[in-house]
Scaffold this motif. Structure first.
Motif, PDB file in Angstrom:
ATOM      1  N   LYS A 104      17.025 -28.581 -46.764  1.00  0.00           N
ATOM      2  CA  LYS A 104      16.092 -28.405 -47.874  1.00  0.00           C
ATOM      3  C   LYS A 104      15.968 -26.942 -48.294  1.00  0.00           C
ATOM      4  CE  LYS A 104      13.194 -32.484 -47.717  1.00  0.00           C
ATOM      5  NZ  LYS A 104      11.816 -32.965 -47.858  1.00  0.00           N
ATOM      6  N   LYS A 105      15.628 -26.786 -49.547  1.00  0.00           N
ATOM      7  CA  LYS A 105      15.465 -25.453 -50.119  1.00  0.00           C
ATOM      8  C   LYS A 105      14.338 -24.693 -49.430  1.00  0.00           C
ATOM      9  CE  LYS A 105      14.440 -23.156 -54.514  1.00  0.00           C
ATOM     10  NZ  LYS A 105      14.013 -23.367 -55.912  1.00  0.00           N
ATOM     11  N   ASP A 135       7.666 -23.888 -51.739  1.00  0.00           N
ATOM     12  CA  ASP A 135       8.763 -23.198 -52.434  1.00  0.00           C
ATOM     13  C   ASP A 135       8.263 -22.285 -53.545  1.00  0.00           C
ATOM     14  OD1 ASP A 135      11.336 -23.516 -51.405  1.00  0.00           O
ATOM     15  OD2 ASP A 135      11.430 -25.586 -52.083  1.00  0.00           O
ATOM     16  N   ASP A 136       7.327 -22.800 -54.337  1.00  0.00           N
ATOM     17  CA  ASP A 136       6.807 -22.014 -55.461  1.00  0.00           C
ATOM     18  C   ASP A 136       6.153 -20.722 -54.976  1.00  0.00           C
ATOM     19  OD1 ASP A 136       7.679 -23.868 -57.281  1.00  0.00           O
ATOM     20  OD2 ASP A 136       5.786 -24.982 -57.302  1.00  0.00           O
ATOM     21  N   TYR A 179      13.347 -24.806 -46.391  1.00  0.00           N
ATOM     22  CA  TYR A 179      13.810 -24.283 -45.097  1.00  0.00           C
ATOM     23  C   TYR A 179      14.572 -22.968 -45.297  1.00  0.00           C
ATOM     24  CZ  TYR A 179      16.279 -24.122 -40.576  1.00  0.00           C
ATOM     25  OH  TYR A 179      16.784 -23.732 -39.353  1.00  0.00           O
ATOM     26  N   LYS A 180      15.485 -22.986 -46.250  1.00  0.00           N
ATOM     27  CA  LYS A 180      16.312 -21.799 -46.509  1.00  0.00           C
ATOM     28  C   LYS A 180      15.470 -20.645 -47.059  1.00  0.00           C
ATOM     29  CE  LYS A 180      20.364 -24.699 -47.257  1.00  0.00           C
ATOM     30  NZ  LYS A 180      21.268 -25.311 -48.243  1.00  0.00           N
ATOM     31  N   ASN A 181      14.475 -20.972 -47.863  1.00  0.00           N
ATOM     32  CA  ASN A 181      13.608 -19.947 -48.433  1.00  0.00           C
ATOM     33  C   ASN A 181      12.742 -19.274 -47.368  1.00  0.00           C
ATOM     34  OD1 ASN A 181      14.200 -19.570 -51.110  1.00  0.00           O
ATOM     35  ND2 ASN A 181      12.827 -21.168 -51.848  1.00  0.00           N
ATOM     36  N   ILE A 182      12.238 -20.081 -46.423  1.00  0.00           N
ATOM     37  CA  ILE A 182      11.430 -19.509 -45.329  1.00  0.00           C
ATOM     38  C   ILE A 182      12.291 -18.569 -44.502  1.00  0.00           C
ATOM     39  CG2 ILE A 182      10.149 -19.999 -43.209  1.00  0.00           C
ATOM     40  CD1 ILE A 182       9.386 -22.717 -44.518  1.00  0.00           C
ATOM     41  N   GLN A 183      13.512 -18.992 -44.204  1.00  0.00           N
ATOM     42  CA  GLN A 183      14.433 -18.127 -43.449  1.00  0.00           C
ATOM     43  C   GLN A 183      14.686 -16.812 -44.167  1.00  0.00           C
ATOM     44  OE1 GLN A 183      18.009 -20.505 -42.597  1.00  0.00           O
ATOM     45  NE2 GLN A 183      17.554 -20.238 -40.430  1.00  0.00           N
TER      46      GLN A 183
END
Length: 334
Positions: A121-122, A96-97, A124-128
């Motif tokens: 999870k955050k 995430d960082d 997952y959404k960040n990778i997307q």
């Protein structure tokens, strides 16, 4: 498959994401995509200093992130491929960082096999949001035929339905295993050839006449002589033809035949959709419908469950597999 094609097209066109997270139960396309990235983003000269392959069991997330943050040397990008990334499951959230402060000149690839990220999870959404997230799902048996045709066609060959069925029966739904066998066949055969049951038999060692595909066909057609010949062959070669596999496939057929009996709409398209079978297998259900009334199908399903218990030694000493197979046939044809 469509997403795989799109990812490769984008990379060829120069639209390259900073992060590729390849995850899922089916490793075949994860391997194919990571190999494509490994071969196609950097030139051979650039790879020496700017491409590295790491393994999840040997590195920490912090080490991966540290490498990802550095700048490429005499190249526009660097490529970092993390294989066996599923070994990092406990620390993957640390990504995430990095996603919040991406290094735009780094292409970071995770090969996260046999598992998937929690969609809540955050990370997952960040990778997307910041990169490309691809989930490679296991194909069902009824989907393999279409996949085989597509792969073989791409190599400039054709394959007969029976040959497809033999490969799936012998190799299961493991795409990597099937692809390896197909590669062997395409080396032997001239471009444009058809992969037939005979070709599979001679080069992969699967009998075209004595296999579960032919056993089920003999049962469907009520061809007792053929069924018992195959049963005899299975008894003599039990190591390569385990009873548990035969029971499972015969049970699957009759379970679907029971569904077929219950369908009001027996149009080909509806049958294929509801039974989850290939177009090629449709004929077996049309014949089975005529040869086995619904009541008999229900009896056969009970018979198969009973044979399975006997095979496991439940309620009696385990009988030879050949004897149980013959008992199964006798009760089905009765």
């Amino acid at each position: 498959m469509d997403q795989v094609i799109q990812i490769t097209k984008d990379i060829k066109a120069g639209t390259i994401a900073p992060v590729y997270f390849l995850m899922g139960e089916e490793p075949y396309y994860i391997d194919k995509l990571s190999e494509f990235i490994e071969k196609n983003i950097l030139t051979e000269e650039e790879k020496s200093f700017n491409q590295m392959v790491l393994y999840g069991r040997d590195v920490s997330m912090q080490e991966i992130i540290s490498n990802a943050k550095r700048f490429p040397l005499m190249a526009e990008r660097q490529v970092i491929i993390v294989k066996e990334a599923q070994e990092l499951i406990r620390t993957i959230d640390q990504l995430d960082d990095y996603l919040e402060h991406l290094q735009p000149t780094t292409v970071l690839v995770f090969c996260y096999k046999y598992k998937t990220l929690d969609k809540r999870k955050k990370v997952y959404k960040n990778i997307q949001k910041k990169g490309v997230l691809y989930e490679s799902k296991k194909l069902r048996e009824y989907q393999i035929e279409a996949w085989l045709k597509r792969v073989i066609s791409g190599k400039g060959y054709t394959i007969e339905p029976k040959a497809s069925a033999m490969l799936v029966e012998f190799l299961g739904t493991d795409l990597s295993k099937i692809a390896n066998e197909l590669d062997k066949l395409t080396i032997i055969l001239p471009k444009g050839s058809a992969i037939t049951a005979e070709v599979v038999e001679h080069n992969i060692g699967i009998s075209k006449d004595f296999n579960n595909f032919e056993m089920i066909k003999a049962i469907v057609d009520r061809d007792q002589l053929k069924a018992y010949k195959i049963a005899h062959y299975f008894a003599q070669n039990s190591k390569n033809n385990p009873l548990v596999l035969t029971l499972g496939l015969v049970y699957s057929y009759f379970s679907k035949l029971l569904l077929y009996h219950g369908l009001k709409d027996k149009s080909p398209a509806n049958v294929v959709k509801n039974l989850k079978i290939s177009q090629y297998g449709l004929k077996d259900y049309e014949i089975g419908f005529k040869n086995y009334p619904m009541r008999k199908v229900s009896q056969i399903i009970s018979i198969l469950k009973d044979i399975d218990l006997k095979n496991k030694g439940v309620g009696a000493s385990a009988l030879p597999q050949g004897d149980l197979l013959k008992e199964m046939l006798a009760k089905i044809f009765n």
